[in-house]
Every structure is written in structure tokens, then in C-alpha cells.
Design an enzyme around this catalytic site. Sequence first.
Site, PDB file in Angstrom:
ATOM      1  N   TYR A  30      -5.931  62.711  47.216  1.00 34.92           N
ATOM      2  CA  TYR A  30      -5.075  61.766  46.606  1.00 34.92           C
ATOM      3  C   TYR A  30      -5.789  60.665  47.336  1.00 34.92           C
ATOM      4  O   TYR A  30      -5.927  60.530  48.351  1.00 34.92           O
ATOM      5  CB  TYR A  30      -3.594  61.773  46.982  1.00 34.92           C
ATOM      6  CG  TYR A  30      -2.875  62.592  45.759  1.00 34.92           C
ATOM      7  CD1 TYR A  30      -2.242  61.843  44.444  1.00 34.92           C
ATOM      8  CD2 TYR A  30      -2.506  64.010  46.149  1.00 34.92           C
ATOM      9  CE1 TYR A  30      -1.568  62.904  43.821  1.00 34.92           C
ATOM     10  CE2 TYR A  30      -1.867  64.996  45.377  1.00 34.92           C
ATOM     11  CZ  TYR A  30      -1.433  64.263  44.283  1.00 34.92           C
ATOM     12  OH  TYR A  30      -0.853  65.091  43.116  1.00 34.92           O
ATOM     13  N   ASP A  34       3.840  61.564  39.236  1.00 40.34           N
ATOM     14  CA  ASP A  34       5.276  60.904  38.672  1.00 40.34           C
ATOM     15  C   ASP A  34       4.734  59.935  37.765  1.00 40.34           C
ATOM     16  O   ASP A  34       3.471  59.329  37.540  1.00 40.34           O
ATOM     17  CB  ASP A  34       5.877  59.940  40.070  1.00 40.34           C
ATOM     18  CG  ASP A  34       6.843  61.254  40.764  1.00 40.34           C
ATOM     19  OD1 ASP A  34       6.899  62.294  40.261  1.00 40.34           O
ATOM     20  OD2 ASP A  34       7.033  61.050  41.877  1.00 40.34           O
TER      21      ASP A  34
END
Length: 303
Positions: free
Chosen positions: A130, A66
Site C-alpha cells: 500500500y 474502503d
Amino acid sequence: MGSVQAAGSVRARYLVYFQYVGTDFNGVAAVRGTQRAIGVQNYLEEAAERLNSVVPVRFTISSRTDAGVHALSNAAHLDVQRRSGRPPFPPEVLAEALNTHLRHPAIRVLRAFRVPSDFHARHAATSRTYLYRLVTGCHRPDELPVFERNLCWALQADCLDVAAMQEAAQHLLGTHDFSAFQSAGSPVPSPVRTLRRVSLSPGQASPLVTPEDSRKLRFWSLEFESQSFLYRQVRRMTAVLVAVGLGALAPAQVKTILESQDPLGKHQARVAPAHGLFLKSVLYGSLGAASCALQGPQFGSHR
């Protein structure tokens, strides 16, 4: 490793690893049309135009991130078809050429590899990791050193209950329906995912942080590994684990939230800020011994 498209013309497929600081971008994906926002992919494809491929080069991104999210190492595949009689670019030449023509200083191509013509950067990935960076001891925004801004989530608390967070994280491990941690906007066939690893460990500040700030601030690193994640799953899991660390939730409530499969529930609706999140690595088990070389860089001083 390549396919013949015309007499003497060979299309070569490459896997490239690249990194970026996501602050200036509307995510990694290209933004098409007349919108003012722009993605990392736009700059990569603009640089690829200088390769003079017979067919326009398009990057197929492994992992979409994002706006504001960073990547230590994302991946993509692309096809380059040179004019008749010209051999495919060596991977190192391709990487150097892309870096030479990239117009944004916050993007860097790390490495390139030749891969089979049917290789797919998104579908072939066997592991994605992540990293989410947290910092405590920062009671006002101006207390965060400028070299750490937009690179971590500054919590207005002196400490976290690490043991409670680690206990809560155990409820997330394994194969579950993660609907409770999925944001709307990216439909998928199934919300079932397998979370292989969750870890919380002390992190380090940038070496440019002053000794005084280093004594006051405490950095933490959350890591999540899975083959794939739902939309904003990592940021929503992070927000819930932080709530546990701040005492707003009990560890057992994380299991209740997970089993509810309700993304609109009171406690799980919060999403951790984008700027603390980094895509750390994308791995491809099908590439055999090369997989170790494909992990990308470690996070150096921030680990």
C-alpha cells in the site's frame, strides 16, 4: 487450467488486474440489494455479463479497499464458462472485452491471465503493498491543486520530522500483534501480521501542478508491505507516524502503542483519510516467473 462442466463446455479461470480511482465508490466490494451505494465490483460484474457466460460471472477480489481508497493495481479471479463448442477467451481478449463494456471511466482492467481452476486471488497472494501520499505546506483546503484533490492527505504543517518518522517505523517492522492498529468491523482469526517493509520517501506532485505550487508544497510517499493487513491497519499506522512527524508523539511511543494491543487508546484511535491511500500491488509467488508481469503499473509521476 480449466474444468469441464458439461459436454464440450469448459470453465476457464482467469486472474485479472484492475485499477480505479476510488472517489465515487463505496469501496471495491460489490454492494448487493437495493442500497444506492455501489462498489467497483458491481461495475466489473456488470461488464462481465456481456461475456455471455453459461454461469453468471462473479469476481473474487484479492484485497478489499474502503470507500474513497484507490488502487493502482488490485486483483481478482473469475470463472467464465462459454457455450458448448466455444473455446475459452484468450486472456487479452477477455481484458479488452471487460474494458469495452465497463460503464465507469474511473475503472480500468490492466491485464488478464489464465490460472489453474483452484487458484484463489485472495488466499494465494504472497505480498500486498500500500502507498499513502502526504503533502505539507498546504494550510487551507483551497491551496491544494485541483489535480491532487482526493489523491493525498493535505497536512496543515510546513514540514515533517522525517528522521523521527523513520525511527518510529522501525518499531512496526516484523511480526507483531497489530490489534492496536485494527478497526472494528472485520473480524479475523488472528491479529498477528508480519510487516516486511515500511518506507518514507519524497514524492512528486502531478505534472499538472504549477511551478509555484511545486515550490510551496512538499509531497511524501509512505509504503507498507505485508502478505496481508488488518482492517484499516495501514491508515491507522499512517496516522500514528504522521503524529510523530508533527511532533505530537515521540518515536518510542509507537512501540508502546503497538505493545498495548489497545485499538481504543488515545493516540492510535485516529484513522488517516481514505483518499490518500492506494493499493499499489498484489503479488503471487506461486505463479513463478509470471509474478514480475503481475505487479501492475508503477505510480509514474507520483513516486
